[in-house]
Scaffold this motif. Structure first.
Motif, short mmCIF file in Angstrom:
data_model
loop_
_atom_site.label_atom_id
_atom_site.label_comp_id
_atom_site.label_asym_id
_atom_site.label_seq_id
_atom_site.Cartn_x
_atom_site.Cartn_y
_atom_site.Cartn_z
N ARG A 178 1.02 -1.25 -0.01
CA ARG A 178 0.03 -0.03 0.08
C ARG A 178 0.84 1.13 -0.20
NH1 ARG A 178 -3.21 -3.66 3.14
NH2 ARG A 178 -2.14 -2.83 5.05
N LEU A 179 1.90 1.35 0.97
CA LEU A 179 3.05 2.32 0.97
C LEU A 179 3.70 2.45 -0.52
CD1 LEU A 179 4.43 2.00 4.46
CD2 LEU A 179 3.22 3.82 3.55
N LYS A 180 3.85 1.59 -1.14
CA LYS A 180 4.63 1.45 -2.41
C LYS A 180 3.47 2.11 -3.47
CE LYS A 180 7.02 -2.06 -3.84
NZ LYS A 180 7.40 -3.48 -3.95
N GLU A 181 2.47 1.77 -3.48
CA GLU A 181 1.30 2.32 -4.37
C GLU A 181 1.18 3.72 -4.02
OE1 GLU A 181 -0.19 1.24 -7.25
OE2 GLU A 181 1.13 -0.20 -7.03
N LEU A 182 1.06 4.26 -2.77
CA LEU A 182 0.88 5.47 -2.46
C LEU A 182 1.98 6.18 -3.03
CD1 LEU A 182 -0.55 7.93 -1.10
CD2 LEU A 182 0.84 7.17 1.04
N LEU A 183 3.30 5.95 -2.87
CA LEU A 183 4.29 6.47 -3.38
C LEU A 183 4.37 6.73 -4.80
CD1 LEU A 183 7.22 7.80 -2.61
CD2 LEU A 183 8.27 5.42 -3.04
N ARG A 184 3.99 5.65 -5.40
CA ARG A 184 4.11 5.60 -7.06
C ARG A 184 2.86 6.74 -7.51
NH1 ARG A 184 3.31 0.01 -7.32
NH2 ARG A 184 5.56 -0.39 -7.42
N ALA A 185 2.15 6.76 -6.70
CA ALA A 185 0.80 7.48 -7.19
C ALA A 185 1.20 9.15 -6.98
CB ALA A 185 -0.44 7.23 -6.55
N LYS A 186 1.82 9.30 -5.90
CA LYS A 186 2.13 10.78 -5.51
C LYS A 186 3.42 11.22 -6.42
CE LYS A 186 -0.10 11.65 -1.78
NZ LYS A 186 -1.22 12.68 -1.84
N LEU A 187 4.13 10.30 -6.86
CA LEU A 187 5.44 10.57 -7.70
C LEU A 187 4.94 10.95 -9.05
CD1 LEU A 187 8.16 8.38 -6.44
CD2 LEU A 187 7.89 10.75 -6.03
N ILE A 188 3.76 10.28 -9.49
CA ILE A 188 3.48 10.44 -11.04
C ILE A 188 2.74 11.86 -10.76
CG2 ILE A 188 1.71 9.84 -12.63
CD1 ILE A 188 2.68 6.71 -11.92
N GLU A 189 1.77 11.96 -9.81
CA GLU A 189 1.04 13.00 -9.45
C GLU A 189 2.06 14.41 -9.66
OE1 GLU A 189 -1.31 14.66 -5.67
OE2 GLU A 189 -2.04 12.72 -6.37
N CYS A 190 3.09 14.20 -8.95
CA CYS A 190 3.76 15.55 -8.90
C CYS A 190 4.82 15.80 -9.91
CB CYS A 190 4.73 15.57 -7.45
SG CYS A 190 6.05 14.54 -7.38
N GLY A 191 4.73 15.10 -10.92
CA GLY A 191 5.62 15.14 -12.09
C GLY A 191 7.00 14.41 -11.91
N TRP A 192 7.17 13.78 -10.55
CA TRP A 192 8.66 13.42 -10.48
C TRP A 192 8.87 12.38 -11.57
CZ3 TRP A 192 10.27 8.30 -9.74
CH2 TRP A 192 11.46 8.15 -9.28
N LYS A 193 8.18 11.51 -11.90
CA LYS A 193 8.40 10.38 -13.15
C LYS A 193 8.87 10.93 -14.34
CE LYS A 193 6.38 6.55 -15.34
NZ LYS A 193 5.15 5.70 -15.61
N ASP A 194 8.03 12.03 -14.72
CA ASP A 194 8.41 12.82 -16.13
C ASP A 194 9.76 13.61 -15.91
OD1 ASP A 194 5.74 11.82 -17.10
OD2 ASP A 194 4.82 13.81 -16.37
N GLN A 195 10.10 14.27 -14.83
CA GLN A 195 11.30 14.97 -14.63
C GLN A 195 12.50 14.00 -14.82
OE1 GLN A 195 10.43 16.61 -10.60
NE2 GLN A 195 11.04 18.44 -11.52
N LEU A 196 12.08 12.74 -14.16
CA LEU A 196 13.20 11.53 -14.10
C LEU A 196 13.30 11.17 -15.49
CD1 LEU A 196 15.12 10.89 -12.09
CD2 LEU A 196 13.91 8.97 -11.50
#
Length: 96
Positions: A23-41
């Protein structure tokens, strides 16, 4: 194994057993996508590959290059939320 390592192992085991780790990993994944982290990386990866040339970059090189930046780009709000969720979990499972 020292006491800290033993405690971390016990906590990790409890997180896995209860499903909270996933659940924590899913929350982290969702939050990172939401804030644009994935796109930046992703953009940073592309820049590194352009700079060094596709033929001259191994997967390990790429990971070594982007890991520090990836960690630095995680917003404090995401870190705080995750930490709070872990603290709540620990409070609920105080028998550890």
């Amino acid at each position: 194994m020292n006491k800290d390592a033993q405690m971390r192992a016990t906590i990790n085991q409890k997180l896995i057993e209860t499903g909270e780790r996933e659940r924590l990993k899913e929350l982290l994944r969702a939050k990172l996508i939401e804030c644009g982290w994935k796109d930046q990386l992703k953009a940073h990866c592309k820049d590194v590959i352009k700079e060094k040339g596709l033929e001259h970059v191994t997967f390990d090189d790429l990971v070594a290059e982007i890991t520090p930046k990836g960690r630095a780009l995680v917003p404090d709000s995401v870190k705080k939320e995750l930490l709070q969720r872990i603290r709540t979990f620990l409070a609920q499972h105080a028998s550890l």
